[in-house]
Write a protein that holds these residues in place. Structure first.
Motif, PDB file in Angstrom:
ATOM      1  N   GLU A 163     -24.038  52.116  46.755  1.00 21.36           N
ATOM      2  CA  GLU A 163     -23.460  51.388  47.895  1.00 21.36           C
ATOM      3  C   GLU A 163     -22.099  50.805  47.547  1.00 21.36           C
ATOM      4  O   GLU A 163     -21.177  50.827  48.389  1.00 21.36           O
ATOM      5  CB  GLU A 163     -24.424  50.284  48.335  1.00 21.36           C
ATOM      6  CG  GLU A 163     -25.666  50.812  49.033  1.00 21.36           C
ATOM      7  CD  GLU A 163     -26.783  49.771  49.158  1.00 21.36           C
ATOM      8  OE1 GLU A 163     -27.809  50.081  49.798  1.00 21.36           O
ATOM      9  OE2 GLU A 163     -26.622  48.651  48.616  1.00 21.36           O
ATOM     10  N   GLU A 164     -21.946  50.298  46.336  1.00 26.65           N
ATOM     11  CA  GLU A 164     -20.642  49.764  45.918  1.00 26.65           C
ATOM     12  C   GLU A 164     -19.614  50.881  45.801  1.00 26.65           C
ATOM     13  O   GLU A 164     -18.446  50.713  46.156  1.00 26.65           O
ATOM     14  CB  GLU A 164     -20.773  49.014  44.597  1.00 26.65           C
ATOM     15  CG  GLU A 164     -21.382  47.635  44.719  1.00 26.65           C
ATOM     16  CD  GLU A 164     -20.537  46.700  45.579  1.00 26.65           C
ATOM     17  OE1 GLU A 164     -19.297  46.800  45.552  1.00 26.65           O
ATOM     18  OE2 GLU A 164     -21.121  45.869  46.299  1.00 26.65           O
TER      19      GLU A 164
ATOM     20  N   ARG B  31     -18.565  51.748  49.194  1.00 24.49           N
ATOM     21  CA  ARG B  31     -17.658  50.748  49.756  1.00 24.49           C
ATOM     22  C   ARG B  31     -16.210  51.026  49.338  1.00 24.49           C
ATOM     23  O   ARG B  31     -15.290  50.911  50.156  1.00 24.49           O
ATOM     24  CB  ARG B  31     -18.062  49.342  49.305  1.00 24.49           C
ATOM     25  CG  ARG B  31     -16.984  48.324  49.677  1.00 24.49           C
ATOM     26  CD  ARG B  31     -17.418  46.906  49.779  1.00 24.49           C
ATOM     27  NE  ARG B  31     -18.083  46.336  48.652  1.00 24.49           N
ATOM     28  CZ  ARG B  31     -18.238  45.007  48.491  1.00 24.49           C
ATOM     29  NH1 ARG B  31     -17.749  44.163  49.386  1.00 24.49           N
ATOM     30  NH2 ARG B  31     -18.876  44.528  47.461  1.00 24.49           N
TER      31      ARG B  31
ATOM     32  N   ASP C 199     -15.208  53.827  51.688  1.00 20.06           N
ATOM     33  CA  ASP C 199     -15.189  53.514  53.115  1.00 20.06           C
ATOM     34  C   ASP C 199     -14.145  52.465  53.478  1.00 20.06           C
ATOM     35  O   ASP C 199     -13.642  52.452  54.612  1.00 20.06           O
ATOM     36  CB  ASP C 199     -16.579  53.043  53.568  1.00 20.06           C
ATOM     37  CG  ASP C 199     -17.613  54.161  53.521  1.00 20.06           C
ATOM     38  OD1 ASP C 199     -17.226  55.322  53.249  1.00 20.06           O
ATOM     39  OD2 ASP C 199     -18.810  53.878  53.733  1.00 20.06           O
ATOM     40  N   GLU C 200     -13.822  51.593  52.535  1.00 18.89           N
ATOM     41  CA  GLU C 200     -12.780  50.591  52.785  1.00 18.89           C
ATOM     42  C   GLU C 200     -11.375  51.174  52.649  1.00 18.89           C
ATOM     43  O   GLU C 200     -10.386  50.480  52.881  1.00 18.89           O
ATOM     44  CB  GLU C 200     -12.929  49.420  51.804  1.00 18.89           C
ATOM     45  CG  GLU C 200     -14.194  48.585  52.005  1.00 18.89           C
ATOM     46  CD  GLU C 200     -14.140  47.764  53.281  1.00 18.89           C
ATOM     47  OE1 GLU C 200     -13.023  47.456  53.753  1.00 18.89           O
ATOM     48  OE2 GLU C 200     -15.217  47.452  53.829  1.00 18.89           O
TER      49      GLU C 200
END
Length: 426
Positions: A234-235, A238, A241-242
């Motif tokens: 998930e990190e 991120r 996705d960021e």
């Protein structure tokens, strides 16, 4: 020439042929296989082999080299066909453990511990080559990952060196808002993603849990179930996705991403220390660069570094184990360690090979960081078994495209690990 002289001549000629034949028959041939076929690397190895053969005319070294991905495939084929090279390269972690576990590599514990050879290596660099408390290989080089950053871009945007993970994310956000792609990333070959995810797994999964999972010794109902694996993915997701990675990273080779970073198009790149040499004489060298470890996520996190020693093993089936050991001792001697570093730029694992006389400040700083780390998080793609690794690495690419969720990926990883474990127990 009289008859006596002719007979003496003939006798000497025949005797010479006999001696030459005996010498040829006595010569021991050692097959040597490694993963550094690049010209500057082969230049070092060819000179080293010639030097060894000159000092040991009874030993002939037959050398072959192929690059990383091809090496992984070929060494597995050779192992399966029982054609194991006498001296062969191995990554540490599960990649090397499989050879020890399957009786393919020679136990060299006694040869190392009862000789000066042991003093050639830091003890921490030998541990990843042990299996059941026995030593099956020795390190040749040591490498680690660092977040390299453009000092000019950081200064122009008033960004300090991040001291924790929250500050690292804040730096990425500030760079993005300034119109700068924060991190250069090429994941065409997903070993690049494995270094990110491996670092994050080491942050979120307890060390003893990770070790049990990677070695497939965890109980069936616990194997790859720790929530830290999901959090690591998930990190990683991120960061993508960021918008902190460049677009199209799955289609981009790592080397092209490094070129973009070198030309000043990105502010950071997660790089191996061995790549520092590739930053010389680039725009980045004019802007100025430095590096930091990917910061701690929590204050109580152990002070580890992602990296590993790489080295060599000897075939347990070698017809000439003494000659193979002699060659490997030569190759990992302090003198050869210095030549290896000075010729190839790769960071030698041999004690004293890298020093203030032959290395620049950046390399010395990186070596110091490795030596001062409390622990090493080995490369994820060589610390897990091969089949589970393939599923995990394919999953990292799927995370970047959004085609699979971290939960779906970990379900596949667990299922594959269970299959491998069951097959291993038969």
């Amino acid at each position: 020439m009289n008859i006596t002289g002719k007979l003496k001549f003939i006798f000497a000629l025949v005797f010479g042929y006999i001696v030459l034949g005996l010498t040829a028959n006595a010569q021991q041939s050692i097959n040597f296989f490694h993963k550094w076929p690049e010209p500057q690397n082969m230049y070092y190895f060819e000179k080293a082999v010639a030097e060894f053969e000159g000092a040991n005319p009874d030993i002939k070294i037959k050398m072959e080299a192929v690059a990383d991905e091809a090496y992984k495939d070929k060494i597995r084929v050779l192992m399966a066909s029982n054609q194991v090279p006498d001296v062969f390269f191995s990554w540490s972690g599960e990649f090397g453990r499989q050879f020890s576990r399957n009786g393919r590599s020679l136990d060299i514990t006694e040869e190392v511990k009862d000789s000066d050879w042991k003093n050639s290596f830091p003890e921490a660099f030998m541990k990843p080559f042990t299996y059941n408390n026995r030593l099956y290989g020795v390190p040749m080089n040591i490498d680690a990952k660092f977040m390299v950053y453009n000092k000019k871009m950081f200064a122009e945007n008033s960004i300090p060196v991040p001291q924790n993970y929250a500050e690292f994310l804040a730096a990425c956000g500030k760079l993005k808002n300034a119109g700068i792609t924060p991190i250069a990333f090429g994941n065409q070959y997903p070993w690049a993603a494995s270094h990110y995810v491996g670092e994050l797994v080491a942050k979120f999964v307890p060390k003893e849990v990770k070790a049990a999972d990677f070695s497939l010794l965890a109980d069936d109902d616990e194997l790859y179930t720790d929530p830290g694996y999901m959090k690591a993915l998930e990190e990683f997701q991120r960061l993508n996705d960021e918008g902190y990675f460049n677009r199209g990273s799955n289609a981009l080779p790592h080397s092209i991403a490094r070129g973009s970073f070198s030309f000043g198009r990105n502010a950071m790149m997660y790089m191996e220390m061995v790549e520092f040499i590739d930053l010389k004489d680039t725009k980045l060298s004019l802007d100025g660069w430095d590096f930091f470890k990917l910061p701690k996520y929590n204050d109580d996190e152990i002070d580890f570094i992602t990296g590993a020693p790489e080295g060599f093993m000897i075939s347990a089936k070698s017809a000439h184990p003494e000659a193979a050991i002699k060659f490997l001792k030569f190759l990992t001697s302090p003198e050869q360690g210095k030549k290896y570093f000075e010729t190839t730029g790769m960071t030698s694992a041999i004690n004293g090979a890298i020093n203030a006389e032959n290395a620049d400040a950046k390399i010395l700083k990186g070596v110091e960081a490795i030596n001062n780390a409390e622990d090493l998080a080995l490369w994820l793609d060589t610390d897990m078994d091969a089949r589970t690794t393939e599923v995990f690495l394919a999953g990292t690419q799927a995370v970047l495209t959004g085609s699979e969720t971290p939960a779906e990926i970990m379900k596949k990883v667990r299922e594959t690990a269970m299959d491998v474990k069951a097959a291993r127990q038969k």
